[in-house]
Design an enzyme around this catalytic site. Structure first.
Site, PDB file in Angstrom:
ATOM      1  N   GLU A 164      -0.907  18.088  17.582  1.00 13.54           N
ATOM      2  CA  GLU A 164      -1.171  19.175  17.313  1.00 13.54           C
ATOM      3  C   GLU A 164      -2.657  19.972  17.574  1.00 13.54           C
ATOM      4  O   GLU A 164      -2.709  20.985  18.719  1.00 13.54           O
ATOM      5  CB  GLU A 164      -0.549  20.481  16.368  1.00 13.54           C
ATOM      6  N   GLU A 222      -4.554  23.565  25.601  1.00 18.94           N
ATOM      7  CA  GLU A 222      -3.485  25.148  25.747  1.00 18.94           C
ATOM      8  C   GLU A 222      -5.009  26.326  25.791  1.00 18.94           C
ATOM      9  O   GLU A 222      -4.872  27.391  26.507  1.00 18.94           O
ATOM     10  CB  GLU A 222      -3.016  25.322  25.146  1.00 18.94           C
ATOM     11  N   LYS A 260       4.687  32.313  26.639  1.00 18.56           N
ATOM     12  CA  LYS A 260       5.847  32.279  25.288  1.00 18.56           C
ATOM     13  C   LYS A 260       6.956  31.495  25.276  1.00 18.56           C
ATOM     14  O   LYS A 260       6.804  30.747  24.006  1.00 18.56           O
ATOM     15  CB  LYS A 260       5.884  33.369  24.441  1.00 18.56           C
ATOM     16  N   TRP A 316       6.132  35.138  35.288  1.00 18.69           N
ATOM     17  CA  TRP A 316       5.752  33.767  35.224  1.00 18.69           C
ATOM     18  C   TRP A 316       6.160  32.986  36.259  1.00 18.69           C
ATOM     19  O   TRP A 316       7.615  32.419  36.920  1.00 18.69           O
ATOM     20  CB  TRP A 316       6.498  33.167  34.138  1.00 18.69           C
ATOM     21  N   HIS A 320      -6.434   0.304  21.428  1.00 22.72           N
ATOM     22  CA  HIS A 320      -5.730  -0.086  22.315  1.00 22.72           C
ATOM     23  C   HIS A 320      -5.591   0.608  24.117  1.00 22.72           C
ATOM     24  O   HIS A 320      -4.405   0.487  24.432  1.00 22.72           O
ATOM     25  CB  HIS A 320      -3.916  -0.096  21.858  1.00 22.72           C
ATOM     26  N   ARG A 323       5.753  36.425  27.892  1.00 20.92           N
ATOM     27  CA  ARG A 323       7.047  35.812  28.490  1.00 20.92           C
ATOM     28  C   ARG A 323       6.236  35.427  30.137  1.00 20.92           C
ATOM     29  O   ARG A 323       6.720  34.329  30.870  1.00 20.92           O
ATOM     30  CB  ARG A 323       8.151  36.675  28.839  1.00 20.92           C
ATOM     31  N   LYS A 374      -3.274  22.179  21.009  1.00 25.53           N
ATOM     32  CA  LYS A 374      -3.808  24.316  20.549  1.00 25.53           C
ATOM     33  C   LYS A 374      -4.857  23.840  21.334  1.00 25.53           C
ATOM     34  O   LYS A 374      -5.516  24.499  22.071  1.00 25.53           O
ATOM     35  CB  LYS A 374      -4.824  23.987  18.805  1.00 25.53           C
ATOM     36  N   ASN A 379      15.463  36.518  36.010  1.00 26.26           N
ATOM     37  CA  ASN A 379      14.755  35.827  34.940  1.00 26.26           C
ATOM     38  C   ASN A 379      15.337  34.607  35.296  1.00 26.26           C
ATOM     39  O   ASN A 379      16.706  34.899  35.097  1.00 26.26           O
ATOM     40  CB  ASN A 379      14.984  36.885  33.357  1.00 26.26           C
ATOM     41  N   GLY A 380      14.706  33.478  35.287  1.00 23.25           N
ATOM     42  CA  GLY A 380      16.083  31.899  35.779  1.00 23.25           C
ATOM     43  C   GLY A 380      14.711  31.719  36.964  1.00 23.25           C
ATOM     44  O   GLY A 380      14.189  32.067  37.695  1.00 23.25           O
ATOM     45  N   CYS A 419       9.518  35.130  32.410  1.00 28.09           N
ATOM     46  CA  CYS A 419       9.655  36.544  32.824  1.00 28.09           C
ATOM     47  C   CYS A 419      10.312  37.056  31.461  1.00 28.09           C
ATOM     48  O   CYS A 419      10.692  36.407  31.066  1.00 28.09           O
ATOM     49  CB  CYS A 419      10.609  36.588  34.114  1.00 28.09           C
TER      50      CYS A 419
HETATM   51  C1  F6R Z   1       2.224  26.085  22.295  1.00 32.09           C
HETATM   52  C2  F6R Z   1       3.816  25.985  21.661  1.00 32.09           C
HETATM   53  C3  F6R Z   1       4.640  25.266  22.671  1.00 32.09           C
HETATM   54  C4  F6R Z   1       6.543  25.742  21.668  1.00 32.09           C
HETATM   55  C5  F6R Z   1       7.378  25.304  22.837  1.00 32.09           C
HETATM   56  C6  F6R Z   1       8.371  25.847  22.619  1.00 32.09           C
HETATM   57  O1  F6R Z   1       1.524  26.719  21.412  1.00 32.09           O
HETATM   58  O2  F6R Z   1       3.726  26.704  21.180  1.00 32.09           O
HETATM   59  O3  F6R Z   1       4.350  24.065  22.811  1.00 32.09           O
HETATM   60  O4  F6R Z   1       6.085  25.225  21.357  1.00 32.09           O
HETATM   61  O5  F6R Z   1       6.734  25.869  24.174  1.00 32.09           O
HETATM   62  O6  F6R Z   1       8.493  26.728  22.061  1.00 32.09           O
HETATM   63  P1  F6R Z   1       9.912  27.754  21.216  1.00 32.09           P
HETATM   64  O7  F6R Z   1       9.183  26.409  19.915  1.00 32.09           O
HETATM   65  O8  F6R Z   1       9.598  28.492  21.365  1.00 32.09           O
HETATM   66  O9  F6R Z   1      11.392  26.573  21.465  1.00 32.09           O
END
Ligand code: F6R
Length: 616
Positions: free
Chosen positions: A489, A496, A611, A74, A512, A27, A493, A100-101, A2
């Site tokens: 990764e 997501e 994010k 969010w 396995h 956010r 990617k 927020n929280g 949020c």
């Molecule tokens: C995926 C992504 C998330 C962040 C994770 C940690 O693309 O961005 O998996 O890596 O939420 O976020 P930070 O790096 O901001 O602590």
């Protein structure tokens, strides 16, 4: 998660609040809302969907107000509905609040307040705070009107368990705003005849670059010309005003279609910025100005624990391979959310390193606090100057990759990989790594931006491959050693942003269990360089082909791969192994980006994600 923005001042809230809210959309973006004080009437508007849905619904009159609070959500407690969107208004309609929280004891607060006659209209935890404020306000001495608002927020927060960044408006106090924080970020923007409050500095810089970062358990009382900070326990606090050096143009999309596209293609610059000034004069090692740990202390370290979440956790795995190989220091990689509660026994000479792009991830922040509480030295690799994690650590390395707006991390990830490699070099040179090996590694890092620029030219080929593979619903990513975290990764990617189910494994691990998934409808993406693992990876590729699995192979130019073993081949430039994970990340990012475009997904704001993950 949020985002919160609040404004009080001589100007109209119009652009000030809405622009701030747009900058916070990363956010959380399932609904948003705004409340203002019009004379002495609280008015609020809420909408499901993106901030532009709210913007379209706002009457001109509301935008002319001089005080307001707004929020982008969010969802945690309760579905995405207008009732659950913030701001929440107390049942006596005297207070509006954005939060927020997560309030952990909201059910007991709600039960108590309902017994006192307060009505709840949402399923959220946040509504319990605004009604609690109304309850304490009603109970207070009416003669002390100006402090009554502040004191009722303070009293309420003494009963609240959990995390919060809040901003509150009171119908009886039109020229005032009260805010507080615990666990969730909150920053004051100090302007001329105006003050703002936001959960991210980026939401303030269109109005002011003078900011105050609040600490946990602080409460702020603001009006247009002044503000005062105290603790929730009522001790006064001296405000430290800082100037943020923030390039707002870096957060503009320019000619790109998406921020993610922009951030993929600006990686050569992001990496250049991250290494600038960070090599020794003799080009044999790395230098870091902000570690705040003496070389003596560092040479005593006999174990490093890396903490992170998501993409950052994958960067930690690369750190593990590289630091163990070049510095011979044992490394462990922990999910921050698990480490926090695991009570792992640590040796005296352990160092904790947190990796976080946003610097606000609550799991990582909490794990760091736990490590600090036990007396360990803590560092962070972090892309957000002044963030909670940066401020919590003893020292750290700023990434200087520039703001990352696309929800899926790209340039922040490769910059973390680079800094982990440079840290391995630095620690290695303090131990057994030779001068000439150090020089070769520095040379490799210096060649990196050019190499990445060259690698980006695979984009047209990947666009075609993306068309071919966009309709699959499952995918495996496989690689060995340094290619394994990049396989993880790649899978993250793809899932997501394109919502394709994808998993990453060490290639040998496939036998396995995951091999059961291999079929014509489940392609595999293999990542390989020509090193010692090449022949073994090739054998794994053949195992997939033998089971009719399609294979996309991303390989360095010097790999000789029999044509009949694969369906698509993407070649990348040859690179020193310390930077090879960075080079390999580029096709993996492009593949998920172009597949998501083919599937018409919202690349920058994928469903259910945000994010900055500021809830546990
Ligand atoms: C995926 C992504 C998330 C962040 C994770 C940690 O693309 O961005 O998996 O890596 O939420 O976020 P930070 O790096 O901001 O602590």
């Amino acid at each position: 998660m949020c985002g919160i923005v609040g404004y009080i001042g001589s100007k109209k809230i119009g652009n000030r609040l809405i622009e701030g809210l747009k900058r916070l959309e990363y956010r959380g973006y399932d609904s948003s809302g705004l409340a203002i004080l019009d004379q002495t009437m609280l008015k609020s508007v809420k909408r499901i969907g993106r901030v532009n849905c709210l913007e379209e619904a706002l009457p001109e009159k509301i935008l002319e107000a001089n005080v307001g609070i707004c929020h982008t959500r969010w969802a945690t407690h309760g579905a995405v509905t207008e009732e659950n969107a913030h701001p929440h208004v107390s049942s006596d309609e005297k207070f509006a609040l954005v939060h927020n929280g997560v309030i952990e004891n909201y059910l007991s607060i709600k039960k108590f307040l309902e017994s006192e006659g307060y009505k709840f209209v949402s399923e959220t935890d946040s509504e319990s705070i605004v009604n609690l404020i109304a309850y304490h306000y009603k109970k207070q001495d009416t003669n002390n009107k100006s402090n009554r608002f502040l004191e009722s927020v303070r009293k309420s927060l003494l009963h609240v368990e959990g995390t919060f960044g809040i901003a509150v408006l009171s119908q009886d106090h039109p020229g005032q705003l009260v805010c507080a924080k615990r666990g969730s970020p909150l920053i004051i923007g100090v302007g001329k005849n105006e003050h703002l409050i936001a959960s991210d500095v980026n939401a303030l810089t269109h109005c002011t670059h003078q900011v105050v970062y609040l600490n946990d358990n602080e409460i702020v009382h603001l009006n247009a010309d002044d503000f005062s900070i105290s603790t929730i326990g009522n001790s006064s606090v001296n405000a430290v005003i800082q100037t943020v050096d923030w390039d707002t143009t870096a957060a503009k999309i320019g000619d790109y279609h998406h921020f993610m596209e922009k951030e993929i293609f600006e990686q050569p610059i992001a990496l250049t910025n991250g290494m600038r000034g960070r090599f020794s004069n003799d080009s044999s090692t790395a230098l870091f100005g902000g570690l705040n740990i003496s070389e003596d202390e560092l040479s005593q370290i006999d174990r490093i624990i890396f903490l992170s979440c998501g993409t950052g956790w994958h960067a930690c795995l690369i750190a593990e391979y590289l630091i163990e190989r070049y510095a011979r220091i044992p490394v462990e990689v922990e999910y921050a959310s698990e480490f926090r509660y695991r009570n792992a026994p640590l040796d005296k000479n352990s160092l904790i390193v947190a990796i976080s792009q946003s610097g606000e991830t609550i799991d990582t922040l909490s794990a760091l606090k736990e490590a600090k509480r036990k007396g360990y030295k803590t560092l962070s690799i972090n892309n957000s100057v002044g963030s909670s994690i940066a401020r919590e650590c003893d020292g750290g390395i700023y990434q200087h990759a520039g703001p990352e707006i696309g929800v899926a991390s790209t340039k922040a990830f490769t910059s973390q990989l680079m800094l982990c490699g440079m840290l391995a070099l630095y620690l290695g040179r303090m131990r057994n790594l030779s001068y000439s090996d150090g020089c070769k590694i520095v040379e490799a890092f210096k060649s990196l931006p050019k190499l990445i620029q060259e690698t980006l030219s695979v984009k047209d080929q990947i666009k075609l491959i993306a068309k071919e593979y966009a309709d699959y619903e499952d995918c495996l990513f496989l690689g060995r050693q340094l290619m394994f975290p990049i396989a993880l990764e790649g899978a993250l990617k793809l899932k997501e942003i394109s919502y394709i189910h994808a998993e990453g494994y060490p290639a040998a691990e496939m036998k396995h269990g995951p091999i059961a998934l291999i079929s014509e409808s489940c392609p595999s993406v293999f990542l390989t360089t020509s090193g010692e693992m090449f022949a073994k990876t090739l054998a794994n590729i053949k195992e997939v082909k033998a089971r009719k699995g399609k294979v996309i192979c991303i390989a360095s130019e010097d790999c000789e791969i029999p044509e009949d073993s694969i369906d698509s081949l993407i070649k990348v430039p040859i690179a020193h192994e310390i930077i090879s994970p960075i080079v390999m990340s580029i096709p993996v990012q492009l593949l998920s980006y172009y597949i998501a475009i083919e599937r018409k997904c919202d690349v920058d704001k994928p469903r259910n994600l945000a994010k900055s993950v500021t809830v546990e």
